[in-house]
Design a protein around this motif. Structure first.
Motif, PDB file in Angstrom:
ATOM      1  N   MET A  97       0.823  -1.196   0.000  1.00  0.00           N
ATOM      2  CA  MET A  97       0.000   0.000   0.000  1.00  0.00           C
ATOM      3  C   MET A  97       0.869   1.263   0.000  1.00  0.00           C
ATOM      4  O   MET A  97       0.507   2.275  -0.601  1.00  0.00           O
ATOM      5  CB  MET A  97      -0.910   0.007   1.231  1.00  0.00           C
ATOM      6  N   THR A  98       1.997   1.162   0.672  1.00  0.00           N
ATOM      7  CA  THR A  98       2.929   2.279   0.710  1.00  0.00           C
ATOM      8  C   THR A  98       4.294   1.759   1.128  1.00  0.00           C
ATOM      9  O   THR A  98       4.420   0.632   1.631  1.00  0.00           O
ATOM     10  CB  THR A  98       2.453   3.369   1.696  1.00  0.00           C
ATOM     11  N   MET A  99       5.325   2.606   0.946  1.00  0.00           N
ATOM     12  CA  MET A  99       6.682   2.277   1.359  1.00  0.00           C
ATOM     13  C   MET A  99       7.177   3.356   2.291  1.00  0.00           C
ATOM     14  O   MET A  99       7.004   4.563   2.028  1.00  0.00           O
ATOM     15  CB  MET A  99       7.601   2.127   0.156  1.00  0.00           C
ATOM     16  N   VAL A 100       7.797   2.936   3.389  1.00  0.00           N
ATOM     17  CA  VAL A 100       8.248   3.861   4.419  1.00  0.00           C
ATOM     18  C   VAL A 100       9.713   3.579   4.721  1.00  0.00           C
ATOM     19  O   VAL A 100      10.111   2.417   4.874  1.00  0.00           O
ATOM     20  CB  VAL A 100       7.407   3.725   5.696  1.00  0.00           C
ATOM     21  N   ALA A 101      10.504   4.631   4.815  1.00  0.00           N
ATOM     22  CA  ALA A 101      11.909   4.462   5.182  1.00  0.00           C
ATOM     23  C   ALA A 101      12.011   4.058   6.632  1.00  0.00           C
ATOM     24  O   ALA A 101      11.415   4.676   7.520  1.00  0.00           O
ATOM     25  CB  ALA A 101      12.671   5.764   4.945  1.00  0.00           C
ATOM     26  N   ASN A 102      12.778   3.011   6.895  1.00  0.00           N
ATOM     27  CA  ASN A 102      12.934   2.522   8.263  1.00  0.00           C
ATOM     28  C   ASN A 102      14.346   1.944   8.399  1.00  0.00           C
ATOM     29  O   ASN A 102      14.628   0.867   7.870  1.00  0.00           O
ATOM     30  CB  ASN A 102      11.882   1.460   8.573  1.00  0.00           C
ATOM     31  N   PRO A 103      15.227   2.624   9.096  1.00  0.00           N
ATOM     32  CA  PRO A 103      16.613   2.152   9.208  1.00  0.00           C
ATOM     33  C   PRO A 103      16.775   0.937  10.109  1.00  0.00           C
ATOM     34  O   PRO A 103      17.842   0.316  10.128  1.00  0.00           O
ATOM     35  CB  PRO A 103      17.357   3.365   9.792  1.00  0.00           C
ATOM     36  N   ASP A 104      15.734   0.594  10.865  1.00  0.00           N
ATOM     37  CA  ASP A 104      15.848  -0.512  11.819  1.00  0.00           C
ATOM     38  C   ASP A 104      15.625  -1.878  11.170  1.00  0.00           C
ATOM     39  O   ASP A 104      15.875  -2.895  11.819  1.00  0.00           O
ATOM     40  CB  ASP A 104      14.841  -0.329  12.960  1.00  0.00           C
ATOM     41  N   VAL A 105      15.130  -1.916   9.948  1.00  0.00           N
ATOM     42  CA  VAL A 105      14.858  -3.195   9.286  1.00  0.00           C
ATOM     43  C   VAL A 105      15.478  -3.181   7.899  1.00  0.00           C
ATOM     44  O   VAL A 105      15.824  -2.120   7.356  1.00  0.00           O
ATOM     45  CB  VAL A 105      13.334  -3.480   9.177  1.00  0.00           C
ATOM     46  N   GLU A 106      15.614  -4.345   7.343  1.00  0.00           N
ATOM     47  CA  GLU A 106      16.132  -4.459   5.989  1.00  0.00           C
ATOM     48  C   GLU A 106      15.136  -3.859   4.991  1.00  0.00           C
ATOM     49  O   GLU A 106      13.923  -3.938   5.186  1.00  0.00           O
ATOM     50  CB  GLU A 106      16.372  -5.927   5.638  1.00  0.00           C
ATOM     51  N   PRO A 107      15.632  -3.255   3.929  1.00  0.00           N
ATOM     52  CA  PRO A 107      14.712  -2.758   2.893  1.00  0.00           C
ATOM     53  C   PRO A 107      13.864  -3.896   2.324  1.00  0.00           C
ATOM     54  O   PRO A 107      14.267  -5.066   2.308  1.00  0.00           O
ATOM     55  CB  PRO A 107      15.651  -2.169   1.837  1.00  0.00           C
ATOM     56  N   ASN A 108      12.689  -3.522   1.857  1.00  0.00           N
ATOM     57  CA  ASN A 108      11.755  -4.481   1.255  1.00  0.00           C
ATOM     58  C   ASN A 108      11.222  -5.481   2.276  1.00  0.00           C
ATOM     59  O   ASN A 108      10.942  -6.642   1.958  1.00  0.00           O
ATOM     60  CB  ASN A 108      12.419  -5.225   0.084  1.00  0.00           C
ATOM     61  N   THR A 109      11.061  -5.020   3.504  1.00  0.00           N
ATOM     62  CA  THR A 109      10.501  -5.851   4.571  1.00  0.00           C
ATOM     63  C   THR A 109       9.119  -5.311   4.947  1.00  0.00           C
ATOM     64  O   THR A 109       8.904  -4.100   4.991  1.00  0.00           O
ATOM     65  CB  THR A 109      11.414  -5.841   5.810  1.00  0.00           C
ATOM     66  N   VAL A 110       8.198  -6.209   5.230  1.00  0.00           N
ATOM     67  CA  VAL A 110       6.853  -5.808   5.647  1.00  0.00           C
ATOM     68  C   VAL A 110       6.934  -5.328   7.095  1.00  0.00           C
ATOM     69  O   VAL A 110       7.300  -6.101   7.997  1.00  0.00           O
ATOM     70  CB  VAL A 110       5.865  -6.979   5.526  1.00  0.00           C
ATOM     71  N   ILE A 111       6.608  -4.070   7.313  1.00  0.00           N
ATOM     72  CA  ILE A 111       6.680  -3.504   8.668  1.00  0.00           C
ATOM     73  C   ILE A 111       5.297  -3.295   9.274  1.00  0.00           C
ATOM     74  O   ILE A 111       5.193  -3.035  10.490  1.00  0.00           O
ATOM     75  CB  ILE A 111       7.454  -2.169   8.659  1.00  0.00           C
ATOM     76  N   ASP A 112       4.244  -3.381   8.493  1.00  0.00           N
ATOM     77  CA  ASP A 112       2.894  -3.258   9.045  1.00  0.00           C
ATOM     78  C   ASP A 112       1.909  -3.933   8.094  1.00  0.00           C
ATOM     79  O   ASP A 112       2.154  -4.009   6.879  1.00  0.00           O
ATOM     80  CB  ASP A 112       2.517  -1.783   9.231  1.00  0.00           C
ATOM     81  N   VAL A 113       0.815  -4.429   8.647  1.00  0.00           N
ATOM     82  CA  VAL A 113      -0.210  -5.121   7.865  1.00  0.00           C
ATOM     83  C   VAL A 113      -1.521  -4.381   8.049  1.00  0.00           C
ATOM     84  O   VAL A 113      -2.081  -4.337   9.164  1.00  0.00           O
ATOM     85  CB  VAL A 113      -0.351  -6.601   8.286  1.00  0.00           C
ATOM     86  N   PHE A 114      -2.013  -3.774   6.982  1.00  0.00           N
ATOM     87  CA  PHE A 114      -3.315  -3.124   7.036  1.00  0.00           C
ATOM     88  C   PHE A 114      -4.443  -4.146   7.093  1.00  0.00           C
ATOM     89  O   PHE A 114      -5.409  -3.978   7.846  1.00  0.00           O
ATOM     90  CB  PHE A 114      -3.524  -2.235   5.799  1.00  0.00           C
TER      91      PHE A 114
END
Length: 205
Positions: free
Chosen positions: A166-183
């Motif tokens: 749905m969207t992409m958010v910059a997050n330095p705590d996780v690897e890129p292309n990782t699911v950080i939230d589930v709508f």
């Protein structure tokens, strides 16, 4: 004179008999030659007959092999048709209720949203929460019984086959292309995706 005439008559008779014998011998030789010639031709006729029979036998063998091949091909086609029909029947049993499943999933979503919106620490909501949890658990058990499984990929790598970003958010705590939230959770029916999970994916800063 009489004796001479008699000798002449005997000589003529003997000559006539010799000529007759000679003619008879010639006729016998001629007939024998004809007979030998005819007998000599019979083997050729016999050989022609054998060759004809062999040719006919070869033709029959070729026709028989062609018929066998046709029968085998027909049997293979029948088996393939039966296999496809069995597969179609199996798919119909497995996925025939796919539309009903898709229509029921929003009910599960609403139950989960209701639980998320309630204050679990408030004693006044305890009975309501327990009722919703029991209803939700029963619903999930029924779905699992029919091979309907939830997809909740939070913390997992993004999979375009199962997830919808749905969207992409910059997050330095996780690897890129990782699911950080589930709508919204996704679901599969017998391993087939019926609804992708709507997710937020991390990206590099």
């Amino acid at each position: 004179m009489a004796n001479e005439d008699k000798r002449d008559s005997q000589e003529q008779t003997e000559q006539a008999e010799q000529q007759a014998e000679a003619q008879t011998a010639e006729q016998v030789e001629a007939e024998t030659a004809n007979g030998n010639a005819q007998e000599g031709e019979q083997p050729r006729d016999g050989e022609d007959t054998v060759e004809s029979l062999r040719a006919r036998l070869d033709s029959l063998n070729a026709a028989m092999e062609a018929a066998k091949e046709q029968v085998l091909r027909s049997q293979a086609e029948a088996q393939n048709a039966r296999r496809r029909a069995d597969q179609d029947i199996e798919k119909a049993h497995k996925f025939g209720q796919e539309k009903l499943v898709v229509d029921l999933l929003p009910v599960v979503d609403n139950l989960e949203r209701a639980l998320d919106s309630l204050n679990l620490d408030d004693p006044s909501f305890k009975a309501i929460i327990e009722g919703i949890e029991l209803t939700h658990k029963s619903f999930i058990d029924v779905l699992a019984k029919h091979k309907i499984e939830a997809i909740n990929p939070e913390g997992e790598p993004f999979d375009p086959e199962l997830h919808q970003a749905m969207t992409m958010v910059a997050n330095p705590d996780v690897e890129p292309n990782t699911v950080i939230d589930v709508f919204q959770k996704g679901y599969t029916l017998h391993g087939r995706l019926v609804r992708p999970a709507m997710v937020v994916v991390s990206k590099p800063e």
